[in-house]
Design an enzyme around this catalytic site. Structure first.
Site, PDB file in Angstrom:
ATOM      1  N   ALA A  32      13.343   6.475  36.874  1.00  0.00           N
ATOM      2  CA  ALA A  32      12.792   5.389  36.040  1.00  0.00           C
ATOM      3  C   ALA A  32      12.347   5.898  34.677  1.00  0.00           C
ATOM      4  O   ALA A  32      11.517   5.281  34.017  1.00  0.00           O
ATOM      5  CB  ALA A  32      11.611   4.737  36.763  1.00  0.00           C
ATOM      6  N   ARG A  71      17.180  -1.673  25.286  1.00  0.00           N
ATOM      7  CA  ARG A  71      17.867  -2.959  25.134  1.00  0.00           C
ATOM      8  C   ARG A  71      17.084  -4.145  25.697  1.00  0.00           C
ATOM      9  O   ARG A  71      17.449  -5.289  25.481  1.00  0.00           O
ATOM     10  CB  ARG A  71      19.265  -2.887  25.787  1.00  0.00           C
ATOM     11  CG  ARG A  71      20.289  -2.250  24.865  1.00  0.00           C
ATOM     12  CD  ARG A  71      21.624  -2.129  25.540  1.00  0.00           C
ATOM     13  NE  ARG A  71      21.618  -1.100  26.566  1.00  0.00           N
ATOM     14  CZ  ARG A  71      22.519  -1.017  27.544  1.00  0.00           C
ATOM     15  NH1 ARG A  71      23.477  -1.904  27.641  1.00  0.00           N
ATOM     16  NH2 ARG A  71      22.454  -0.031  28.425  1.00  0.00           N
ATOM     17  N   GLN A  98       9.526  13.605  33.837  1.00  0.00           N
ATOM     18  CA  GLN A  98      10.683  14.250  33.218  1.00  0.00           C
ATOM     19  C   GLN A  98      10.362  14.383  31.728  1.00  0.00           C
ATOM     20  O   GLN A  98      10.270  13.380  31.021  1.00  0.00           O
ATOM     21  CB  GLN A  98      11.939  13.388  33.418  1.00  0.00           C
ATOM     22  CG  GLN A  98      13.190  14.039  32.881  1.00  0.00           C
ATOM     23  CD  GLN A  98      14.393  13.083  32.869  1.00  0.00           C
ATOM     24  OE1 GLN A  98      14.253  11.870  33.006  1.00  0.00           O
ATOM     25  NE2 GLN A  98      15.574  13.652  32.688  1.00  0.00           N
ATOM     26  N   GLY A 109      15.496   2.837  39.289  1.00  0.00           N
ATOM     27  CA  GLY A 109      14.432   1.847  39.175  1.00  0.00           C
ATOM     28  C   GLY A 109      14.876   0.529  38.562  1.00  0.00           C
ATOM     29  O   GLY A 109      14.142  -0.448  38.598  1.00  0.00           O
ATOM     30  N   ASN A 150      19.865  -3.786  32.136  1.00  0.00           N
ATOM     31  CA  ASN A 150      19.601  -3.109  30.871  1.00  0.00           C
ATOM     32  C   ASN A 150      19.115  -4.058  29.794  1.00  0.00           C
ATOM     33  O   ASN A 150      18.639  -3.625  28.751  1.00  0.00           O
ATOM     34  CB  ASN A 150      20.871  -2.418  30.366  1.00  0.00           C
ATOM     35  CG  ASN A 150      21.354  -1.370  31.352  1.00  0.00           C
ATOM     36  OD1 ASN A 150      20.643  -0.409  31.627  1.00  0.00           O
ATOM     37  ND2 ASN A 150      22.522  -1.578  31.924  1.00  0.00           N
ATOM     38  N   TYR A 202      -9.014 -32.588  40.432  1.00  0.00           N
ATOM     39  CA  TYR A 202      -9.161 -31.135  40.385  1.00  0.00           C
ATOM     40  C   TYR A 202     -10.174 -30.728  41.443  1.00  0.00           C
ATOM     41  O   TYR A 202     -11.347 -31.135  41.385  1.00  0.00           O
ATOM     42  CB  TYR A 202      -9.637 -30.656  39.008  1.00  0.00           C
ATOM     43  CG  TYR A 202      -9.980 -29.193  39.047  1.00  0.00           C
ATOM     44  CD1 TYR A 202      -9.006 -28.243  39.365  1.00  0.00           C
ATOM     45  CD2 TYR A 202     -11.281 -28.742  38.828  1.00  0.00           C
ATOM     46  CE1 TYR A 202      -9.311 -26.897  39.448  1.00  0.00           C
ATOM     47  CE2 TYR A 202     -11.588 -27.390  38.912  1.00  0.00           C
ATOM     48  CZ  TYR A 202     -10.600 -26.478  39.222  1.00  0.00           C
ATOM     49  OH  TYR A 202     -10.900 -25.143  39.326  1.00  0.00           O
ATOM     50  N   ALA A 230      -9.065 -41.081  43.860  1.00  0.00           N
ATOM     51  CA  ALA A 230      -8.334 -40.767  42.629  1.00  0.00           C
ATOM     52  C   ALA A 230      -9.291 -40.325  41.540  1.00  0.00           C
ATOM     53  O   ALA A 230     -10.365 -40.897  41.377  1.00  0.00           O
ATOM     54  CB  ALA A 230      -7.561 -41.990  42.175  1.00  0.00           C
TER      55      ALA A 230
END
Ligand code: UD1
Ligand code: MG
Length: 446
Positions: free
Chosen positions: A12, A18, A74, A103, A226, A348, A362
């Site tokens: 990864a 891109r 890396q 990845g 990509n 709500y 309501a």
């Protein structure tokens, strides 16, 4: 079955330029889970003893997403072979098979990886191959006369004849961990990209007199992401799979292409889902539930026989009981709605407990937030909340109690009581006619 110990490396460290994104590529999501998360989940399903994610320096967010699994850094992106080299420390003392995944390949299935392991016959390297006719950027798998794998040639380095080979490298490789680093040490970077190619490990193994082979998989599983366009392609494939699974488990999707599922959406039997429904992560739906058109549901549970929607929104922490009804333009957040309760229109309900069989009129609103903290509303079993009631939390309405329509409830209501909290109606006979007469007279004078 192959029961050798397994370590999985997830590469990864690539930049993912891109994607044109601030976010590392592998953290972009498919079906509500990062692409890295998909690779790690597959690795976990295989029962890997070690899972190591290879990242570039500074990819702290990716490292956090990899936790509790290890990461190896890396230092410079010198190619896939170099990426695997950077896991040397993390694999110290490991004697089993090493599976390399990318990845950015979220569609690879654990079943396919298991089948690949099961077919291993002591080869040094097993490569997951895909059939891709015509021009493509994939490495080509060159077979020996006996059908074993002789070498992999990258598209950029291939001759015209080699480019006509339709058996390609998916990128997934299973490598004998006791040979891995010796073989990698023999790989150079004299190629079109000037990189250390992991793919050259096949030729290195052959030079050492070791066998390599190809196991084929459907090309769709190797789709690498990509760009945002490829991300959408991967999403489409994943959605098709998830919809199929849900239907195979006994749910009816009237128009499957308009239902969006998450990797973890759990749906019971005899559930009907109408068009245009979106499931975010963490949703569990029981048996016999009806989800009508245009609902949005995330981190919520719905028990057997409930009816949701049309146009309902269930937010995190919504727990809808058996046979409850949640209707149009009703939003439920962090609230328990017990069996048979109904909130059918324009409400709500947040940070609340609604008892069994209660009826929410309501336009009912729980006023749960005072600008600093959230407070709870408790509504008892069988309570009747009149239309347009505002419940200013913290507040409790007892079992079987009523609130009058239009009430603003700020104090607790005892069980079986009626609370009315609104201005008393005043009627002024003839007022309107007198008002109009005054207006007309004033206009006439002007
Ligand atoms: C690679 C394979 C190719 C295969 C294709 C499948 C090699 C040399 N080629 O090519 O045969 O058909 O995948 O999609 O392996 N990465 C690192 N560090 C690096 C370079 C890459 O971690 O230094 C990671 C990337 O983040 C990515 C993966 O390795 O997840 C593959 O790298 P990428 O550059 O996409 O390889 P391809 O050129 O696509
Ligand atoms: Mg690639």
């Amino acid at each position: 079955m192959n029961d050798r110990p397994l370590a999985v490396l997830v590469l990864a460290a690539g930049k993912g330029t891109r994607m044109r994104s601030e976010r590392p590529k592998v953290l972009h999501q498919v079906a509500g889970r990062s692409m890295l998360g998909h690779a790690i989940a597959a690795a976990e399903t295989l029962g890997a003893e070690r899972i190591v994610v290879i990242v570039a320096p500074g990819m702290d967010e990716v490292a956090r997403a990899a936790a509790p699994h290890a990461v190896a850094v890396q230092e410079r992106q010198l190619g896939t072979g170099d990426a695997v080299q950077s896991a040397r420390g993390a694999l110290d003392g490991f004697m089993g098979d090493v599976l390399v995944l990318y990845g950015d390949c979220p569609l690879i299935r654990a079943e396919t990886l298991n089948a690949m392991r099961a077919q291993r016959r002591g080869e040094a390297v097993t490569v997951l191959g895909i059939r891709v006719p015509g021009p493509s950027p994939y490495g080509r798998l060159v077979l020996a006369g006996d059908g074993t794998l002789d070498r992999i040639v990258e598209a950029l380095d291939a001759t015209e004849a080699e480019r006509r080979i339709d058996l390609c490298n998916s990128g997934v490789m299973l490598i004998d961990g006791t040979r891995l680093f010796d073989l990698l040490d023999g790989i150079g970077s004299a190629n079109a990209k000037g990189e250390y190619y992991l793919t050259d490990i096949v030729a290195a193994a052959r030079r050492a007199g070791l066998a390599c082979r190809v196991v084929e998989a459907p090309a769709e599983e190797a789709l690498g992401v990509n760009s945002r366009v490829e991300l959408a392609e991967a999403e489409a494939v994943m959605q098709a799979r998830l919809r199929r699974k849900v239907m195979e488990n006994g749910a009816t999707l009237i128009d499957p292409a308009t239902v969006w599922l998450c990797h973890d959406t759990a749906i019971g039997r005899d559930v009907t889902i109408e068009p245009n429904v979106v499931f975010g992560p963490g949703v569990t739906i029981g048996d016999g539930v009806e989800i009508r058109a245009f609902c949005h549901i995330e981190r919520a549970t719905v028990a057997d026989g409930a009816i949701i929607g049309p146009y309902a929104r269930l937010r995190p922490g919504a727990e809808i009981g058996a046979k409850a009804h949640i209707g149009n333009f009703v939003e439920i957040k962090n609230a328990r709605i017990d069996a048979g309760a109904k909130a059918n229109h324009l409400s709500y309900i947040g940070d609340a407990d609604v008892g069994a069989g209660a009826n929410i009129g309501a336009g009912t609103i729980t006023c749960n937030y005072d600008g600093f903290a959230k407070h709870r509303t408790v509504i008892g079993a069988g309570a009747f909340i009149g239309s347009d009631t505002t419940l200013v939390a913290p507040v409790t309405v007892g079992d079987g109690a009523f609130t009058g329509a239009g009430s603003t409830i700020t104090e607790d209501v005892p069980a079986d009581a009626l609370a009315v909290a609104r201005g008393r109606q005043a009627v002024k006979e003839g007022w309107a006619e007198a008002f109009r007469a005054r207006q007309r007279a004033a206009k006439g004078n002007g």
